[in-house]
Write a protein that holds these residues in place. Structure first.
Motif, PDB file in Angstrom:
ATOM      1  N   ASP A 140       0.840  -1.201   0.040  1.00 32.75           N
ATOM      2  CA  ASP A 140       0.201  -0.002  -0.061  1.00 32.75           C
ATOM      3  C   ASP A 140       0.895   1.053   0.051  1.00 32.75           C
ATOM      4  OD1 ASP A 140      -2.249  -1.770   0.333  1.00 32.75           O
ATOM      5  OD2 ASP A 140      -2.085  -1.495   2.480  1.00 32.75           O
ATOM      6  N   THR A 141       1.872   1.308   0.803  1.00 30.09           N
ATOM      7  CA  THR A 141       2.751   2.520   0.937  1.00 30.09           C
ATOM      8  C   THR A 141       3.481   2.400  -0.221  1.00 30.09           C
ATOM      9  OG1 THR A 141       2.776   2.059   3.293  1.00 30.09           O
ATOM     10  CG2 THR A 141       4.530   3.362   2.518  1.00 30.09           C
ATOM     11  N   SER A 142       4.302   1.352  -0.971  1.00 25.57           N
ATOM     12  CA  SER A 142       4.769   1.676  -2.006  1.00 25.57           C
ATOM     13  C   SER A 142       3.954   2.205  -3.152  1.00 25.57           C
ATOM     14  CB  SER A 142       4.997   0.298  -2.847  1.00 25.57           C
ATOM     15  OG  SER A 142       5.872  -0.649  -1.744  1.00 25.57           O
ATOM     16  N   ALA A 143       2.515   1.844  -3.235  1.00 29.00           N
ATOM     17  CA  ALA A 143       1.536   2.646  -4.316  1.00 29.00           C
ATOM     18  C   ALA A 143       1.476   3.886  -4.093  1.00 29.00           C
ATOM     19  CB  ALA A 143       0.354   1.791  -4.249  1.00 29.00           C
ATOM     20  N   VAL A 144       1.173   4.299  -2.821  1.00 31.58           N
ATOM     21  CA  VAL A 144       0.630   5.684  -2.666  1.00 31.58           C
ATOM     22  C   VAL A 144       2.199   6.579  -2.698  1.00 31.58           C
ATOM     23  CG1 VAL A 144      -0.087   7.343  -0.789  1.00 31.58           C
ATOM     24  CG2 VAL A 144      -0.966   4.872  -0.970  1.00 31.58           C
ATOM     25  N   ALA A 145       3.119   5.863  -2.220  1.00 30.72           N
ATOM     26  CA  ALA A 145       4.382   6.801  -2.334  1.00 30.72           C
ATOM     27  C   ALA A 145       4.878   7.034  -3.918  1.00 30.72           C
ATOM     28  CB  ALA A 145       5.520   6.120  -1.630  1.00 30.72           C
ATOM     29  N   LEU A 146       4.634   5.934  -4.584  1.00 32.82           N
ATOM     30  CA  LEU A 146       4.782   6.190  -6.184  1.00 32.82           C
ATOM     31  C   LEU A 146       3.942   7.198  -6.596  1.00 32.82           C
ATOM     32  CD1 LEU A 146       7.008   4.939  -8.008  1.00 32.82           C
ATOM     33  CD2 LEU A 146       5.696   3.202  -8.436  1.00 32.82           C
ATOM     34  N   ALA A 147       2.762   6.886  -6.585  1.00 32.65           N
ATOM     35  CA  ALA A 147       1.875   7.984  -7.084  1.00 32.65           C
ATOM     36  C   ALA A 147       2.166   9.339  -6.535  1.00 32.65           C
ATOM     37  CB  ALA A 147       0.346   7.693  -6.451  1.00 32.65           C
ATOM     38  N   GLY A 148       2.563   9.614  -5.554  1.00 30.35           N
ATOM     39  CA  GLY A 148       3.105  10.836  -4.940  1.00 30.35           C
ATOM     40  C   GLY A 148       4.220  11.304  -5.684  1.00 30.35           C
ATOM     41  N   ALA A 149       5.220  10.535  -6.157  1.00 37.85           N
ATOM     42  CA  ALA A 149       6.547  10.827  -6.560  1.00 37.85           C
ATOM     43  C   ALA A 149       6.331  10.839  -8.044  1.00 37.85           C
ATOM     44  CB  ALA A 149       7.660   9.746  -6.618  1.00 37.85           C
ATOM     45  N   LEU A 150       5.390  10.257  -8.633  1.00 43.15           N
ATOM     46  CA  LEU A 150       4.817  10.452 -10.231  1.00 43.15           C
ATOM     47  C   LEU A 150       4.123  11.451 -10.363  1.00 43.15           C
ATOM     48  CD1 LEU A 150       4.584   6.654 -10.924  1.00 43.15           C
ATOM     49  CD2 LEU A 150       6.375   8.038 -11.928  1.00 43.15           C
ATOM     50  N   LYS A 151       3.465  12.069  -9.540  1.00 44.44           N
ATOM     51  CA  LYS A 151       2.458  13.101  -9.306  1.00 44.44           C
ATOM     52  C   LYS A 151       1.426  12.527 -10.058  1.00 44.44           C
ATOM     53  CE  LYS A 151       6.082  16.664  -9.546  1.00 44.44           C
ATOM     54  NZ  LYS A 151       6.656  17.341 -10.505  1.00 44.44           N
ATOM     55  N   ALA A 152       0.702  11.400  -9.753  1.00 48.62           N
ATOM     56  CA  ALA A 152      -0.172  10.556 -10.444  1.00 48.62           C
ATOM     57  C   ALA A 152      -1.618  11.454 -10.263  1.00 48.62           C
ATOM     58  CB  ALA A 152      -0.362   9.165  -9.931  1.00 48.62           C
ATOM     59  N   ASP A 153      -2.472  11.210 -11.016  1.00 49.33           N
ATOM     60  CA  ASP A 153      -3.917  11.813 -10.852  1.00 49.33           C
ATOM     61  C   ASP A 153      -4.559  11.285  -9.869  1.00 49.33           C
ATOM     62  OD1 ASP A 153      -3.850  13.716 -13.027  1.00 49.33           O
ATOM     63  OD2 ASP A 153      -3.334  11.925 -14.197  1.00 49.33           O
ATOM     64  N   THR A 154      -4.488   9.815  -9.830  1.00 49.39           N
ATOM     65  CA  THR A 154      -5.180   8.844  -9.019  1.00 49.39           C
ATOM     66  C   THR A 154      -4.394   7.947  -8.452  1.00 49.39           C
ATOM     67  OG1 THR A 154      -6.836   9.056 -10.631  1.00 49.39           O
ATOM     68  CG2 THR A 154      -7.517   8.210  -8.728  1.00 49.39           C
TER      69      THR A 154
END
Ligand code: ADP
Ligand code: ASP
Ligand code: MG
Length: 437
Positions: free
Chosen positions: A184-198
């Motif tokens: 879960d943490t990998s996913a949210v952190a990666l989303a943050g680092a990639l500036k993902a939309d969702t």
């Protein structure tokens, strides 16, 4: 809030903006991170179904990053394998990480193959290949920086990028895992680092409920929950999200959508504040944690510095202590008892450390109790409601359940009860605050 980690060069940029909408030929493309948990990828058939669903829902031009856990119970099976070598494999934390990271490596390879088989280019990347940099605390690592250049490169080539959750590497290249539920943490952190939309977390329940729906039949699904309340629920045992992932979501201002792998019903959005639901509830949910153990150090001197001595030794061993009670045992002799809880997975290590300190302090005995569990209520609304605690205790007393230790935070109250009475305790408290309509 204080920053969950030192995110190095990501910090300023990523925290303020998560929009990554790229316009090409008039079409808006989105960058989406989708995380699939172990039960969602438990078999090759399920892996193929995940790939089919993702391709079926993907809009042309969307950039998709998948973060996956190990298949089914693979992580538990790997731990059991290590226990075949030694009773306490966690004393060799680096080797445990070397072993556990292989679980996610299987699922990323298979999922990338599934996408290719279905006709879409894809590539699998381990955590370190995706730029996940951690500290060196093996089996309980924390992400300290993410440099996802390779992820961007692969997305630009048109690939769906399949990243191994739960893992990164430290400054020396050693594999480090992020604690159970760490994908879960990998996913949210990666989303943050990639500036993902969702960031979408796909799992075996269709959202966050007012209690674990496996334990409480009448648990209610939430449309939304704040980071603050979700973090407290998760910290107190609601295993649907790893606590660190919720901190990451708040840090990066990424709304997290928790939803089902097996249905398309909308799930629960974890976000800054409520937008739709009535905010007028006293408690948001009931959380429970059966993976705790109680340690009692009996008959130690009641003098300054004793608590520090015990808990600094545990802190040095990276062991988190949770509920703590110090009681007067014998006023005349000026001795006291120190009782506290730790995660069950830390018990063996904690016992070793505490035995050492207890010897030095001439303690009468160190007692361990494993048949304990923690039940908690969580809700920002309880701040202005002084009767909330007594309602909780009343619900437990009505069903004859004894409370061993009580602890509170700003937005939660926890009780330690007998492990064998946990299910009854959770249901009694849930019925009190969420009566059947
Ligand atoms: P995954 O393998 O997808 O990461 P987990 O087992 O880690 O899935 O998390 C999902 C589980 O979390 C559910 O099956 C459910 O039993 C449990 N859970 C605990 N508390 C809650 C809650 N309040 N709401 C929803 N699920 C919960
Ligand atoms: N596979 C790891 C675990 O079982 C990480 C995860 O599933 O999130 O804890
Ligand atoms: Mg999980």
């Amino acid at each position: 809030m204080s920053l969950p980690v030192s995110m190095g060069r990501l910090t300023a940029e990523s925290a303020v903006s998560r929009a990554f909408l790229v316009k090409t030929r008039g079409r808006i493309m989105a960058l989406i991170v989708k995380k699939f948990g172990g039960s969602s990828v438990a078999t090759t058939e399920k892996i193929l179904n995940v790939a089919k669903r993702v391709l079926g829902e993907k809009k042309p031009g969307d950039k998709i990053v998948m973060v996956v856990s190990a298949m089914g119970d693979t992580t538990d099976d790997l731990i059991a394998l290590a226990e075949g070598i030694t009773k306490n494999p966690y004393q060799y934390t680096r080797e445990m990480d070397m072993l556990l990271t292989t679980g996610e490596q299987q699922s990323i390879a298979l999922l990338a193959m599934a996408f290719k088989t279905l006709g879409h280019p894809a590539v699998s990347l381990t955590g370190p290949m995706a730029g996940m940099k951690t500290n060196s605390v093996h089996t309980k690592g924390r992400i300290v920086d993410i440099t996802p250049d390779r992820v961007h490169e692969e997305l630009d080539k048109g690939n769906i990028v399949v990243v191994a959750g739960f893992q990164g590497a430290d400054a020396f290249g050693n594999p480090v895992t992020l604690g159970r539920g760490g994908s879960d943490t990998s996913a949210v952190a990666l989303a943050g680092a990639l500036k993902a939309d969702t960031c979408e977390i796909y799992t075996d329940v269709d959202g966050v409920y007012s209690a674990d729906p496996r334990i409480v039949k009448g648990a209610r699904k939430m449309k939304e929950i704040t980071y603050h309340e979700m973090l407290e629920m998760a910290r107190l045992g609601a295993g649907v999200m790893q606590p660190r992932s919720v901190e990451m979501g708040e840090y990066f201002h990424i709304p997290i959508h928790v939803r089902s792998t097996f249905t398309t019903t909308p799930g629960t959005i974890i976000r800054e504040d409520y937008t739709m639901e009535d905010k007028d509830f006293v408690i948001r949910g009931v959380a429970h944690d059966e993976k705790v153990a109680k340690i009692a150090v009996l008959g130690i001197p009641n003098t300054p510095g004793i608590a520090h001595e015990i808990f600094s030794a545990l802190a040095d061993a990276n062991i988190d202590v949770d509920m703590i009670v110090q009681s007067i045992r014998n006023i005349e002799k000026n001795v006291t008892d120190m009782v506290f809880t730790v995660a069950a997975s830390d018990l063996a290590e904690a016992k070793k450390v505490v035995d050492g300190v207890a010897d030095k302090l001439n303690a009468v005995a160190v007692l361990i109790e494993e048949d304990v569990a923690k039940v908690s209520i969580v809700g920002a609304g309880m701040l202005g409601n002084p009767g909330t605690a007594s309602r909780m205790f009343g619900a437990l007393s009505k069903v004859g359940i004894n409370i061993d230790i009580i602890s509170t935070s700003e937005i939660s109250i926890s009780c330690l009860v007998k492990g064998s009475q946990l299910k009854e305790a959770v249901n009694a408290i849930h019925d009190e605050f969420f009566p059947n309509k």
